[in-house]
Scaffold this active site. Structure first.
Site, PDB file in Angstrom:
ATOM      1  CG  HIS A 190      -5.520  -2.523   0.434  1.00  0.00           C
ATOM      2  ND1 HIS A 190      -5.514  -3.875   0.607  1.00  0.00           N
ATOM      3  CD2 HIS A 190      -5.413  -1.976   1.670  1.00  0.00           C
ATOM      4  CE1 HIS A 190      -5.392  -4.145   1.897  1.00  0.00           C
ATOM      5  NE2 HIS A 190      -5.324  -3.015   2.562  1.00  0.00           N
ATOM      6  NE  ARG A 333      -0.894  -0.982   8.172  1.00  0.00           N
ATOM      7  CZ  ARG A 333      -1.991  -1.271   7.474  1.00  0.00           C
ATOM      8  NH1 ARG A 333      -3.053  -1.776   8.082  1.00  0.00           N
ATOM      9  NH2 ARG A 333      -2.049  -1.048   6.176  1.00  0.00           N
ATOM     10  CD  GLU A 432      -4.942  -6.128  10.240  1.00  0.00           C
ATOM     11  OE1 GLU A 432      -5.673  -5.522   9.454  1.00  0.00           O
ATOM     12  OE2 GLU A 432      -3.696  -6.021  10.223  1.00  0.00           O
ATOM     13  CG  ASN A 455     -10.938  -2.184   6.233  1.00  0.00           C
ATOM     14  OD1 ASN A 455     -12.036  -1.807   6.597  1.00  0.00           O
ATOM     15  ND2 ASN A 455      -9.960  -1.357   5.930  1.00  0.00           N
ATOM     16  CG  ASP A 456      -7.248  -7.424   6.621  1.00  0.00           C
ATOM     17  OD1 ASP A 456      -7.579  -8.010   5.572  1.00  0.00           O
ATOM     18  OD2 ASP A 456      -6.303  -6.621   6.671  1.00  0.00           O
ATOM     19  NE  ARG A 466      -9.506  -5.397   2.686  1.00  0.00           N
ATOM     20  CZ  ARG A 466      -8.629  -4.747   3.448  1.00  0.00           C
ATOM     21  NH1 ARG A 466      -7.964  -5.395   4.392  1.00  0.00           N
ATOM     22  NH2 ARG A 466      -8.422  -3.472   3.317  1.00  0.00           N
ATOM     23  CB  CYS A 503      -7.756   2.306  12.148  1.00  0.00           C
ATOM     24  SG  CYS A 503      -6.996   0.690  11.957  1.00  0.00           S
TER      25      CYS A 503
HETATM   26  C1  PEP Z   1      -8.055  -3.119   8.253  1.00  0.00           C
HETATM   27  O1  PEP Z   1      -7.777  -4.270   7.894  1.00  0.00           O
HETATM   28  O2  PEP Z   1      -9.154  -2.784   8.749  1.00  0.00           O
HETATM   29  C2  PEP Z   1      -7.067  -2.047   8.090  1.00  0.00           C
HETATM   30  C3  PEP Z   1      -7.286  -0.837   8.550  1.00  0.00           C
HETATM   31  O3  PEP Z   1      -5.922  -2.343   7.386  1.00  0.00           O
HETATM   32  P1  PEP Z   1      -5.870  -2.423   5.786  1.00  0.00           P
HETATM   33  O4  PEP Z   1      -7.176  -1.892   5.249  1.00  0.00           O
HETATM   34  O5  PEP Z   1      -4.721  -1.602   5.351  1.00  0.00           O
HETATM   35  O6  PEP Z   1      -5.696  -3.880   5.549  1.00  0.00           O
HETATM   36 MG    MG Z   2      -5.731  -4.825   7.464  1.00  0.00          MG
END
Ligand code: PEP
Ligand code: MG
Length: 578
Positions: A190, A333, A432, A455-456, A466, A503
Site C-alpha cells: 500500500h 469501496r 480478490e 494485488n490481493d 505482496r 482495479c
Molecule cells: C487489490 O487488492 O488489487 C486492490 C485494488 O485493493 P488494495 O490494493 O487496496 O488491497
Molecule cells: Mg485488495
C-alpha cells in the site's frame, strides 16, 4: 558512487539530498557520517539524553500506582540517563568511528546490556532489560525528531527508510519529498500504491539501502528502472537530468490525449477510471483524462489524522469526489482496514498473520457501528451523482449477504429519518481471493458488478506476501494460476451480464494492457498518473492484436515466458514506455 537495484514502484526521476529515517523498531544500520557532521551528531546525543529524562519525569508524574517496584525502575532509568560516563562512551564512539548518533546509541547500549547479562548475580543480570529500555527511549528521541523534521521540511529531499507505512507516505509534502527508497516493500504494497497516486518516484526492496546512504549525501531515485544511485558523479547527474527531461517531454505529449477517447484502432471503446485514496485526487483523475472513479480507497480517512472520522467527515469526502464527476461512476469501496492499514485511532490487534486475519469486510462486520456510520454517509452521497458501493475482500456468499443486510438496515434507518438516498445504488464486490474467483458465478447473482483486485488475488493465489521483498520474485500476474482465475471471473461476469472492472495495479502496467484487453476486459481503474500512458496503449492497438496475445498466452506454461512475451508485444507498440 554506488548503484543499487530494487523494485520500481512509482515512476519518475528524483535527484536530491537524502534524509535517512531510522526505525526504532528495527535494527539500526551502521551509517557513516562526514567529519564535518561529527559535532552535530554528538549534540544530538546530548539532546536525546536531556529529552529522554524530561519524558521520564512526565511519565513518572502521571503514574498513579505508588508501588515501590515501579519507583525503583524509574530510579534506575534516571541513574543511567544521568550517567556521564555512558554519554561519554557514546559520543567517543561517534568521534572515533564517524557513525550516526542512532548507531552509536544502539551499539554501545547493546554492549552494556550484554555485559550486564553475562553476570552471575541475578540483580545485575536483570538490569540488561533496563538498558534495552533506555536504548529504546533514546532512539525514540533521535528517530522521532528526524521523523518530525520530515513532516515539516522546507527543502527538497529524498527519503531513505527501512520501510514506510502508507500513512507516513501519505503525509509527505510532495513539494519537498521528491522521492523515496526503502529496504523493504513490494510492488503492490500500500505504500507503493500511495507513492504512485501522489506521483512521488519510489524504489523499494533494496534490502539494505539504509546502510549505504548518509543523511545529506546526494541520491538519485529512478522510479522507472528501479535504480538508486548514491553519491553520483557529475556525469551521472547530468545523464539523469537529460533522461528526466526526455520523460517529461513524453508525458507532456501523453497528457495532450486527455480529451481523446480510449478507443482501439479498430473502434472498440474502453472505460478508463481512476483509483484514489483521497477525495482531492478526483480532480487529478479528471485532469489526466479519467472518466470516473473506479476505486476510492476510503480507509485512508481512518489512517490519517488522530480521530475517528464522523459521518459528516465521510459525507464531505465522498461529496468532494462526486463533485469532480457528477455524471460518471464513482465507486466507493467500504473501508479496507486491517493488515498493513491500521487506523491511528485503534490499537492494532495482535494477529500472527494479519493478511489472513481481521481485515477488510471482516473488520467492518466486526465493527458494526463504524461500518454503519460509513454506510450512512455513502447512502447520503448517493443522491449527488452516480455513486456505486463496493465491498472488499468478499470470500463467500454469507459475507456478501451479511454486508447487504446491514446496508438494508441502514437504508431503513434513513427512511425513518426521512433522509434521501438512491435505493437502487449499484452494489458490487472486489474479487480478490481465489474463493471469490472460484464461486464468481454464485456471487454474480447477488451483486451488480465485480472489480478484480489483482494485488490481493496474486498474493492469495500464489501464497506470496505482496509487501515482502524476500519473495517478490515469486509475486507475478503472469502466473498461469492467476490468469486462469481471471479468465474464470471474466467469463462468469459476462455470463451473468454484470459489470466488470480490473482495479489492481496490473491495470496500470503497460506490458499487461494488451493481455487484459484480449482476455475481454473493457474497464480499467488505475493510479491517475498512469492514465495517459495506458490510454496511449489502448489507442495504439487493435482488439485483434490483443486477442492474439491472449490466445498465445493460454498455451504458455511458465511465468517468465508469459512476461517476456507480453512485454515484447507491448514494446513494439509503445517503445518509449519500456
Ligand atoms: C487489490 O487488492 O488489487 C486492490 C485494488 O485493493 P488494495 O490494493 O487496496 O488491497
Ligand atoms: Mg485488495
Amino acid at each position: 558512487m554506488e548503484i543499487r537495484k530494487g523494485i520500481p514502484v512509482s515512476p519518475g526521476i528524483a535527484i536530491a539530498e537524502a534524509v535517512v529515517l531510522d526505525s526504532k523498531d528495527w535494527r539500526i544500520p551502521r551509517r557513516a557520517i562526514l567529519p564535518s557532521q561529527r559535532d552535530a551528531e554528538v549534540q544530538r546525543v546530548h539532546q536525546a539524553f536531556t529529552d529522554a529524562l524530561k519524558t521520564l519525569d512526565t511519565i513518572e508524574d502521571r503514574q498513579t500506582v505508588d508501588a515501590r517496584s515501579i519507583k525503583d525502575i524509574f530510579a534506575v532509568h534516571r541513574r543511567f540517563l544521568q550517567d556521564s560516563s555512558l554519554r561519554r562512551r557514546i559520543t567517543q564512539y561517534i568521534t572515533d568511528e564517524l557513525v550516526t548518533a542512532e548507531y552509536a546509541v544502539s551499539t554501545i547500549l547493546r554492549d552494556v546490556a550484554m555485559h550486564f547479562a553475562s553476570f552471575k548475580d541475578r540483580y545485575i543480570r536483570e538490569r540488561a532489560a533496563d538498558i534495552y529500555d533506555i536504548q529504546r527511549r533514546l532512539l525514540e528521541q533521535l528517530v522521532g525528531r528526524v521523523t518530525a523534521e520530515v513532516e515539516h521540511l522546507e527543502r527538497e529531499v529524498v527519503v531513505i527508510a527501512h520501510d514506510l507505512t502508507p500513512t507516513q507516505t501519505a503525509s509527505f509534502n510532495k513539494t519537498y519529498v521528491r522521492g523515496f527508497a526503502t529496504d523493504a516493500g513490494g510492488r503492490t504494497s500500500h505504500t507503493a500504491i500511495v507513492a504512485r497516486s501522489l506521483g512521488i518516484p519510489a524504489v523499494v526492496a533494496l534490502e539494505d539501502i539504509t546502510s549505504h546512504v548518509t543523511t545529506e549525501s546526494t541520491v538519485i531515485i529512478d522510479g522507472n528502472r528501479g535504480v538508486v544511485v548514491v553519491d553520483p558523479d557529475e556525469a551521472t547527474i547530468q545523464e539523469y537530468r537529460d533522461y528526466a527531461e526526455r520523460l517529461h517531454r513524453f508525458e507532456t505529449r501523453l497528457v495532450a490525449l486527455r480529451d481523446e477517447p480510449a478507443v482501439t484502432r479498430d473502434g472498440v471503446h474502453l472505460t478508463l477510471l481512476g483509483n484514489i485514496e483521497f477525495p482531492e485526487e478526483a480532480a487529478l483523475v479528471k485532469e489526466r483524462g479519467g472518466e470516473g472513479i473506479g476505486l476510492y480507497r476510503t480507509e485512508f480517512l481512518y489512517l490519517y489524522g488522530g480521530t475517528e472520522p464522523t459521518e459528516e467527515d465521510h459525507y464531505h469526502a465522498y461529496a468532494q469526489a462526486v463533485q469532480a464527476f457528477p455524471d460518471r461512476p464513482v465507486v466507493i469501496r467500504t473501508m479496507d482496514l486491517g493488515a498493513d492499514k491500521v487506523p491511528s485511532t485503534q490499537r492494532p490487534y495482535r494477529e500472527p498473520n494479519p493478511v489472513l486475519g481481521l481485515r477488510s469486510i471482516r473488520y467492518c462486520l466486526h465493527h458494526l457501528s463504524l461500518f454503519k456510520t460509513q454506510l450512512r454517509a455513502i447512502l447520503r452521497a448517493s443522491v449527488l451523482g452516480d455513486v456505486h458501493i463496493m465491498f472488499p475482500l468478499i470470500t463467500n456468499l454469507q459475507e456478501l449477504r451479511q454486508a447487504r443486510m446491514i446496508l438494508r438496515d441502514v437504508m431503513e434507518d434513513l427512511d425513518e429519518e426521512a433522509v434521501s438516498y438512491n435505493p437502487s445504488m449499484p452494489v458490487g464486490i472486489m474479487v480478490e481471493t481465489p474463493s471469490a474467483a472460484l464461486t464468481a458465478s454464485m456471487l454474480a447473482m447477488h451483486c451488480d458488478f465485480f472489480s478484480i483486485g489483482t494485488n490481493d488475488l496474486i498474493q492469495y493465489t500464489l501464497a506470496v506476501d505482496r509487501a515482502n521483498e524476500y519473495v517478490s520474485s515469486l509475486y507475478s500476474f503472469a502466473d498461469p494460476a492467476v490468469l486462469g482465475l481471471l479468465r474464470h471471473v471474466i467469463h462468469d461476469a459476462n455470463k451473468a451480464k454484470i459489470g466488470l472492472t480490473v482495479c489492481g495495479e496490473i491495470a496500470s502496467e503497460p506490458e499487461y494492457i494488451m493481455l487484459l484487453l484480449g482476455m475481454g476486459v473493457r474497464t480499467l481503474s488505475l493510479a491517475p498518473p498512469m492514465l495517459p500512458e495506458v490510454k496511449q496503449i489502448v489507442r495504439s492497438v487493435t482488439i485483434e492484436d490483443c486477442n492474439d496475445v491472449a490466445r498465445r498466452v493460454t498455451a504458455m506454461e511458465a511465468q517468465r515466458q508469459i512476461k517476456n512475451f507480453v512485454r515484447a508485444a507491448a514494446a513494439k507498440i509503445l517503445p518509449e514506455a519500456f
